[in-house]
Design a protein around this motif. Structure first.
Motif, mmCIF file in Angstrom:
data_model
loop_
_atom_site.group_PDB
_atom_site.id
_atom_site.type_symbol
_atom_site.label_atom_id
_atom_site.label_comp_id
_atom_site.label_asym_id
_atom_site.label_seq_id
_atom_site.Cartn_x
_atom_site.Cartn_y
_atom_site.Cartn_z
ATOM 1 N N UNK A 81 0.833 -1.200 0.000
ATOM 2 C CA UNK A 81 0.000 0.000 0.000
ATOM 3 C C UNK A 81 0.872 1.256 0.000
ATOM 4 N N UNK A 82 1.851 1.295 0.904
ATOM 5 C CA UNK A 82 2.727 2.466 1.000
ATOM 6 C C UNK A 82 3.547 2.655 -0.274
ATOM 7 N N UNK A 83 4.033 1.538 -0.837
ATOM 8 C CA UNK A 83 4.845 1.633 -2.054
ATOM 9 C C UNK A 83 4.010 2.126 -3.233
ATOM 10 N N UNK A 84 2.782 1.620 -3.358
ATOM 11 C CA UNK A 84 1.915 2.049 -4.450
ATOM 12 C C UNK A 84 1.552 3.517 -4.314
ATOM 13 N N UNK A 85 1.277 3.969 -3.098
ATOM 14 C CA UNK A 85 0.939 5.376 -2.880
ATOM 15 C C UNK A 85 2.124 6.275 -3.246
ATOM 16 N N UNK A 86 3.308 5.869 -2.847
ATOM 17 C CA UNK A 86 4.504 6.657 -3.146
ATOM 18 C C UNK A 86 4.785 6.662 -4.641
ATOM 19 N N UNK A 87 4.651 5.505 -5.262
ATOM 20 C CA UNK A 87 4.919 5.388 -6.695
ATOM 21 C C UNK A 87 3.922 6.202 -7.516
ATOM 22 N N UNK A 88 2.647 6.218 -7.066
ATOM 23 C CA UNK A 88 1.595 6.885 -7.827
ATOM 24 C C UNK A 88 1.495 8.373 -7.524
ATOM 25 N N UNK A 89 2.216 8.841 -6.508
ATOM 26 C CA UNK A 89 2.213 10.263 -6.210
ATOM 27 C C UNK A 89 1.128 10.699 -5.260
ATOM 28 N N UNK A 90 0.458 9.766 -4.581
ATOM 29 C CA UNK A 90 -0.567 10.148 -3.612
ATOM 30 C C UNK A 90 -1.605 9.079 -3.466
ATOM 31 N N UNK A 91 -2.345 9.139 -2.360
ATOM 32 C CA UNK A 91 -3.329 8.105 -2.043
ATOM 33 C C UNK A 91 -4.426 8.042 -3.087
ATOM 34 N N UNK A 92 -4.920 9.203 -3.544
ATOM 35 C CA UNK A 92 -6.021 9.229 -4.504
ATOM 36 C C UNK A 92 -5.612 8.595 -5.816
ATOM 37 N N UNK A 93 -4.380 8.910 -6.260
ATOM 38 C CA UNK A 93 -3.906 8.337 -7.521
ATOM 39 C C UNK A 93 -3.673 6.846 -7.400
ATOM 40 N N UNK A 94 -3.285 6.405 -6.211
ATOM 41 C CA UNK A 94 -2.976 4.985 -6.020
ATOM 42 C C UNK A 94 -4.222 4.121 -5.945
ATOM 43 N N UNK A 95 -5.381 4.726 -5.628
ATOM 44 C CA UNK A 95 -6.592 3.967 -5.359
ATOM 45 C C UNK A 95 -6.923 2.865 -6.333
ATOM 46 N N UNK A 96 -7.122 3.173 -7.638
ATOM 47 C CA UNK A 96 -7.491 2.108 -8.572
ATOM 48 C C UNK A 96 -6.418 1.048 -8.721
ATOM 49 N N UNK A 97 -5.143 1.430 -8.593
ATOM 50 C CA UNK A 97 -4.073 0.450 -8.711
ATOM 51 C C UNK A 97 -4.028 -0.462 -7.500
ATOM 52 N N UNK A 98 -4.433 0.053 -6.353
ATOM 53 C CA UNK A 98 -4.489 -0.815 -5.173
ATOM 54 C C UNK A 98 -5.670 -1.780 -5.273
ATOM 55 N N UNK A 99 -6.776 -1.350 -5.890
ATOM 56 C CA UNK A 99 -7.870 -2.287 -6.154
ATOM 57 C C UNK A 99 -7.391 -3.374 -7.120
ATOM 58 N N UNK A 100 -6.632 -2.953 -8.145
ATOM 59 C CA UNK A 100 -6.054 -3.933 -9.067
ATOM 60 C C UNK A 100 -5.157 -4.915 -8.301
ATOM 61 N N UNK A 101 -4.317 -4.366 -7.409
ATOM 62 C CA UNK A 101 -3.431 -5.217 -6.626
ATOM 63 C C UNK A 101 -4.228 -6.166 -5.742
ATOM 64 N N UNK A 102 -5.342 -5.670 -5.165
ATOM 65 C CA UNK A 102 -6.169 -6.515 -4.301
ATOM 66 C C UNK A 102 -6.754 -7.685 -5.084
ATOM 67 N N UNK A 103 -7.262 -7.414 -6.290
ATOM 68 C CA UNK A 103 -7.829 -8.484 -7.117
ATOM 69 C C UNK A 103 -6.722 -9.434 -7.561
ATOM 70 N N UNK A 104 -5.551 -8.883 -7.908
ATOM 71 C CA UNK A 104 -4.426 -9.728 -8.309
ATOM 72 C C UNK A 104 -4.045 -10.684 -7.185
ATOM 73 N N UNK A 105 -3.995 -10.158 -5.968
ATOM 74 C CA UNK A 105 -3.656 -10.993 -4.807
ATOM 75 C C UNK A 105 -4.704 -12.071 -4.588
ATOM 76 N N UNK A 106 -5.988 -11.698 -4.742
ATOM 77 C CA UNK A 106 -7.048 -12.689 -4.556
ATOM 78 C C UNK A 106 -6.929 -13.808 -5.580
ATOM 79 N N UNK A 107 -6.663 -13.449 -6.837
ATOM 80 C CA UNK A 107 -6.514 -14.464 -7.868
ATOM 81 C C UNK A 107 -5.253 -15.298 -7.636
ATOM 82 N N UNK A 108 -4.207 -14.664 -7.121
ATOM 83 C CA UNK A 108 -3.011 -15.425 -6.750
ATOM 84 C C UNK A 108 -3.362 -16.469 -5.695
#
Length: 240
Positions: A81-108
């Motif tokens: 979560x922290x890495x995605x927020x930092x990489x995306x430039x902020x919590x709001x920008x990271x939001x959809x990518x963290x949802x993507x990460x959540x689904x990716x983890x679930x499928x994993x």
């Protein structure tokens, strides 16, 4: 059970997720629809943890190992979560990518369960694979509808949806090759680790995005319950 059979079964949850993504492309979606889909997806993820992963882990491993694996999984997601927020430039920008990460983890985790289950028997792996198909459809819908809501181009959305196939294949490969010859306690600790990742993915990211997409209500809460009930029903039916 050979490796190709395991990979074939791992494609079933990925196909359900991709079908949900295609559905999000074909029908009009609103922020309310997105919120409801995310509530359903979050309910399903919580059910995966409560109904499948943690009971299975606690049944065959020492409680302290299960708790350790769970906490390590949660800690890993916090770092992600922290890495995605930092990489995306902020919590709001990271939001959809963290949802993507959540689904990716679930499928994993779906692939991991199939890979580990294949060590026991083909029938168990088949039950786990088929039981995930229906549950993964709303997750795929929510992930792609979320990217659509954020203005991501259609071609990129479709590529992101297709990329979820890698999650199940990777999870199945890890379960089959790295865990099949390990002690059962290690296999079950790995499931608990995945559970720790998933529970934070559902509560912190999916529900967080859902509440940002549209104002919460009793109706949207019912969709969360419906997602939990759907997975529980499907999993119980196929196990029976």
């Amino acid at each position: 059970m050979d490796f190709l059979q395991v990979l074939a079964l791992a494609l079933l949850p990925a196909a359900g997720n991709f079908a949900g993504g295609v559905l999000a492309e074909l029908i009009p979606t609103s922020r309310r629809t997105l919120s409801r889909a995310l509530h359903v997806a979050a309910g399903i993820v919580v059910a995966v943890v409560d109904v499948e992963l943690m009971p299975e882990a606690l049944e065959g491993a020492a409680p302290w190992l299960v708790v350790l694996g769970f906490c390590l999984g949660g800690g890993t997601f916090i770092l992600l979560d922290a890495a995605m927020e930092r990489f995306s430039g902020g919590e709001k920008a990271a939001g959809p990518w963290l949802v993507y990460a959540a689904v990716f983890i679930d499928l994993f985790s779906d692939g991991l369960m199939i890979g580990v289950g294949s060590v026991v028997s083909f029938s168990l792996a088949l039950v786990l694979a088929v039981g995930q198909v229906t549950a993964d459809v709303p997750e795929g819908f929510a992930a792609i509808a979320n990217f659509r809501d954020k203005g991501v181009a259609r071609f990129k959305r479709l590529m992101l949806s297709a990329s979820f196939v890698a999650a199940t294949l990777l999870g199945a490969s890890v379960g089959y090759w790295l865990l099949r010859d390990q002690a059962r306690a290690i296999q079950l600790t790995a499931l608990a680790f995945t559970a720790g990742l998933l529970i934070l993915a559902a509560v912190e990211e999916m529900l967080g995005e859902a509440h940002e997409a549209a104002e919460d209500s009793r109706a949207t809460a019912a969709f969360f319950v419906g997602g939990f009930a759907l997975f529980t029903l499907v999993a119980s039916y196929f196990e029976a």
